[in-house]
Design a protein around this motif. Sequence first.
Motif, PDB file in Angstrom:
ATOM      1  N   LEU A  72      -1.765   1.087  13.238  1.00 52.29           N
ATOM      2  CA  LEU A  72      -2.177   0.158  12.186  1.00 52.29           C
ATOM      3  C   LEU A  72      -3.674   0.271  11.930  1.00 52.29           C
ATOM      4  CD1 LEU A  72      -1.548  -2.257  10.275  1.00 52.29           C
ATOM      5  CD2 LEU A  72      -2.092  -3.755  12.192  1.00 52.29           C
ATOM      6  N   TRP A  73      -4.467   0.301  12.982  1.00 48.89           N
ATOM      7  CA  TRP A  73      -5.914   0.366  12.821  1.00 48.89           C
ATOM      8  C   TRP A  73      -6.370   1.731  12.319  1.00 48.89           C
ATOM      9  CZ3 TRP A  73      -9.249  -3.597  12.769  1.00 48.89           C
ATOM     10  CH2 TRP A  73      -8.748  -4.830  13.196  1.00 48.89           C
ATOM     11  N   PHE A  74      -5.676   2.788  12.733  1.00 49.90           N
ATOM     12  CA  PHE A  74      -6.005   4.111  12.183  1.00 49.90           C
ATOM     13  C   PHE A  74      -5.725   4.135  10.691  1.00 49.90           C
ATOM     14  CE2 PHE A  74      -5.035   8.456  10.942  1.00 49.90           C
ATOM     15  CZ  PHE A  74      -6.102   9.157  11.496  1.00 49.90           C
ATOM     16  N   SER A  75      -4.607   3.524  10.286  1.00 50.88           N
ATOM     17  CA  SER A  75      -4.286   3.429   8.867  1.00 50.88           C
ATOM     18  C   SER A  75      -5.364   2.651   8.124  1.00 50.88           C
ATOM     19  CB  SER A  75      -2.921   2.758   8.683  1.00 50.88           C
ATOM     20  OG  SER A  75      -2.604   2.603   7.307  1.00 50.88           O
ATOM     21  N   GLY A  76      -5.847   1.553   8.732  1.00 52.15           N
ATOM     22  CA  GLY A  76      -6.913   0.776   8.117  1.00 52.15           C
ATOM     23  C   GLY A  76      -8.183   1.581   7.929  1.00 52.15           C
ATOM     24  N   VAL A  77      -8.529   2.403   8.933  1.00 44.55           N
ATOM     25  CA  VAL A  77      -9.712   3.266   8.818  1.00 44.55           C
ATOM     26  C   VAL A  77      -9.534   4.267   7.681  1.00 44.55           C
ATOM     27  CG1 VAL A  77     -11.052   5.069   9.978  1.00 44.55           C
ATOM     28  CG2 VAL A  77     -10.403   3.009  11.227  1.00 44.55           C
ATOM     29  N   CYS A  78      -8.333   4.838   7.574  1.00 43.75           N
ATOM     30  CA  CYS A  78      -8.066   5.780   6.487  1.00 43.75           C
ATOM     31  C   CYS A  78      -8.205   5.114   5.123  1.00 43.75           C
ATOM     32  CB  CYS A  78      -6.661   6.369   6.633  1.00 43.75           C
ATOM     33  SG  CYS A  78      -6.459   7.521   8.006  1.00 43.75           S
ATOM     34  N   TRP A  79      -7.679   3.879   5.003  1.00 43.64           N
ATOM     35  CA  TRP A  79      -7.842   3.152   3.743  1.00 43.64           C
ATOM     36  C   TRP A  79      -9.315   2.923   3.435  1.00 43.64           C
ATOM     37  CZ3 TRP A  79      -4.392   2.728   0.116  1.00 43.64           C
ATOM     38  CH2 TRP A  79      -3.040   2.662   0.409  1.00 43.64           C
ATOM     39  N   SER A  80     -10.101   2.597   4.449  1.00 43.79           N
ATOM     40  CA  SER A  80     -11.529   2.344   4.217  1.00 43.79           C
ATOM     41  C   SER A  80     -12.238   3.604   3.721  1.00 43.79           C
ATOM     42  CB  SER A  80     -12.193   1.813   5.494  1.00 43.79           C
ATOM     43  OG  SER A  80     -12.367   2.829   6.456  1.00 43.79           O
ATOM     44  N   VAL A  81     -11.863   4.763   4.261  1.00 46.44           N
ATOM     45  CA  VAL A  81     -12.442   6.027   3.802  1.00 46.44           C
ATOM     46  C   VAL A  81     -12.061   6.283   2.349  1.00 46.44           C
ATOM     47  CG1 VAL A  81     -12.426   8.540   4.105  1.00 46.44           C
ATOM     48  CG2 VAL A  81     -12.532   7.043   6.106  1.00 46.44           C
ATOM     49  N   MET A  82     -10.791   6.028   2.024  1.00 48.92           N
ATOM     50  CA  MET A  82     -10.340   6.243   0.645  1.00 48.92           C
ATOM     51  C   MET A  82     -11.071   5.330  -0.328  1.00 48.92           C
ATOM     52  SD  MET A  82      -6.216   6.936   0.869  1.00 48.92           S
ATOM     53  CE  MET A  82      -5.775   5.738   2.119  1.00 48.92           C
ATOM     54  N   PHE A  83     -11.192   4.038   0.037  1.00 45.95           N
ATOM     55  CA  PHE A  83     -11.887   3.089  -0.840  1.00 45.95           C
ATOM     56  C   PHE A  83     -13.333   3.510  -1.073  1.00 45.95           C
ATOM     57  CE2 PHE A  83      -8.954  -0.480   0.913  1.00 45.95           C
ATOM     58  CZ  PHE A  83      -7.932  -0.030   0.098  1.00 45.95           C
ATOM     59  N   THR A  84     -14.003   3.933   0.003  1.00 46.92           N
ATOM     60  CA  THR A  84     -15.421   4.288  -0.090  1.00 46.92           C
ATOM     61  C   THR A  84     -15.615   5.576  -0.880  1.00 46.92           C
ATOM     62  OG1 THR A  84     -15.810   3.251   2.064  1.00 46.92           O
ATOM     63  CG2 THR A  84     -17.523   4.725   1.231  1.00 46.92           C
ATOM     64  N   ALA A  85     -14.887   6.628  -0.506  1.00 47.03           N
ATOM     65  CA  ALA A  85     -15.073   7.928  -1.149  1.00 47.03           C
ATOM     66  C   ALA A  85     -14.736   7.870  -2.635  1.00 47.03           C
ATOM     67  CB  ALA A  85     -14.216   8.978  -0.448  1.00 47.03           C
ATOM     68  N   TYR A  86     -13.718   7.100  -2.985  1.00 49.83           N
ATOM     69  CA  TYR A  86     -13.299   7.005  -4.388  1.00 49.83           C
ATOM     70  C   TYR A  86     -14.414   6.450  -5.264  1.00 49.83           C
ATOM     71  CZ  TYR A  86     -10.525   5.444  -8.425  1.00 49.83           C
ATOM     72  OH  TYR A  86     -10.037   5.230  -9.683  1.00 49.83           O
ATOM     73  N   MET A  87     -14.988   5.320  -4.845  1.00 47.57           N
ATOM     74  CA  MET A  87     -16.013   4.693  -5.680  1.00 47.57           C
ATOM     75  C   MET A  87     -17.315   5.476  -5.680  1.00 47.57           C
ATOM     76  SD  MET A  87     -14.347   2.351  -7.062  1.00 47.57           S
ATOM     77  CE  MET A  87     -15.696   1.654  -8.015  1.00 47.57           C
ATOM     78  N   VAL A  88     -17.698   6.024  -4.533  1.00 47.49           N
ATOM     79  CA  VAL A  88     -18.928   6.832  -4.485  1.00 47.49           C
ATOM     80  C   VAL A  88     -18.768   8.071  -5.367  1.00 47.49           C
ATOM     81  CG1 VAL A  88     -20.433   8.220  -3.010  1.00 47.49           C
ATOM     82  CG2 VAL A  88     -19.631   5.987  -2.219  1.00 47.49           C
ATOM     83  N   ALA A  89     -17.597   8.698  -5.316  1.00 46.99           N
ATOM     84  CA  ALA A  89     -17.357   9.884  -6.138  1.00 46.99           C
ATOM     85  C   ALA A  89     -17.468   9.561  -7.625  1.00 46.99           C
ATOM     86  CB  ALA A  89     -15.979  10.466  -5.822  1.00 46.99           C
ATOM     87  N   LEU A  90     -16.988   8.380  -8.021  1.00 51.20           N
ATOM     88  CA  LEU A  90     -17.067   7.994  -9.431  1.00 51.20           C
ATOM     89  C   LEU A  90     -18.506   7.869  -9.911  1.00 51.20           C
ATOM     90  CD1 LEU A  90     -14.245   5.311  -9.910  1.00 51.20           C
ATOM     91  CD2 LEU A  90     -14.359   7.600 -10.908  1.00 51.20           C
ATOM     92  N   THR A  91     -19.438   7.583  -8.992  1.00 55.04           N
ATOM     93  CA  THR A  91     -20.845   7.479  -9.382  1.00 55.04           C
ATOM     94  C   THR A  91     -21.533   8.843  -9.389  1.00 55.04           C
ATOM     95  OG1 THR A  91     -21.652   7.107  -7.117  1.00 55.04           O
ATOM     96  CG2 THR A  91     -20.938   5.167  -8.369  1.00 55.04           C
TER      97      THR A  91
END
Length: 302
Positions: A72-91
């Motif tokens: 569960l926590w590994f999945s949470g870390v993966c979600w956090s990476v996806m959320f961060t990389a997605y928005m930073v990439a858009l900028t």
Amino acid sequence: MTLTHRRAVWLMVVATLMWATAGVVTRQLEHARSFEVTFWRAFFTVLSLLVILPTWQGRAVFSKIRHGDRSLWFSGVCWSVMFTAYMVALTLTTVANVLVTMALGPLFTALAARAFIGHRLAVRTWGAIVVAGLGIGWMYGSQLSGGGQWLGTLVALCVPIAAAGNWTVTQHAHAKGHDVDLVPAVLIGAALCALYTLPLAWPLSANPHDLGLLAFLGLVQLAIPCVLSVMCARVLKAPEVSLLALLEVIFGIALAWLGAGEEPAPSVLAGGALVIGALVVNEWLGGRASLKKKHCAMPSNR
């Protein structure tokens, strides 16, 4: 209310349309940039989920987080990476570049499942990986030769890589009889994203106009469609979810083009067509193979 197959399909379409608003909304921001955009989006997602999840699943959702295992926590870390990389990439690059790169998620997941849990890949999937790789190479080549925004595409690659890790661990846990509830995992991911991007976003500069748009991103663009997609995944088959999720690429590019004047480069359209075409053909052939196998396994009445 029981969620029928038809309603699940339409809900998934609505979810992809909500996801697709990220690019055009981000382009309307006045002061917030990069990590600040990421922080506020994650922050408002956490606030939204703290209301939505107990209403939907009851307070037991918090117990699932407290007693969650490593998966569960590994999945949470993966979600956090996806959320961060997605928005930073858009900028850093265009909406089209980000969305086409993210579309590689199913193929990266197939490769990760082959490497780490021994899933065999069909010939059609290997072919799709090669064609999609050519499409991304086409995009990269034009950016490198023309001094394009290749850094943003590299950051965007973190999204399908993290998604592949997420789904592989989830499948591995399921095979061992330990299902990972993706709903609290999304909440964990948003909270982690907000925590480690706040120092990078400081000092905050968003004005009320920006905060309104960022609250929209947290609630409408992320929290609600994530919950909807989890609901739909309980009714729809995996190939159906994968194909419907590709609508985000089409919707996102169209919205950014119409709403922010961000016209995609010809190389992005050509490379994106290869990527999307490879995914569609792979999932379509996979669906046909599954139906044929199911039909052959049915007992004959003759």
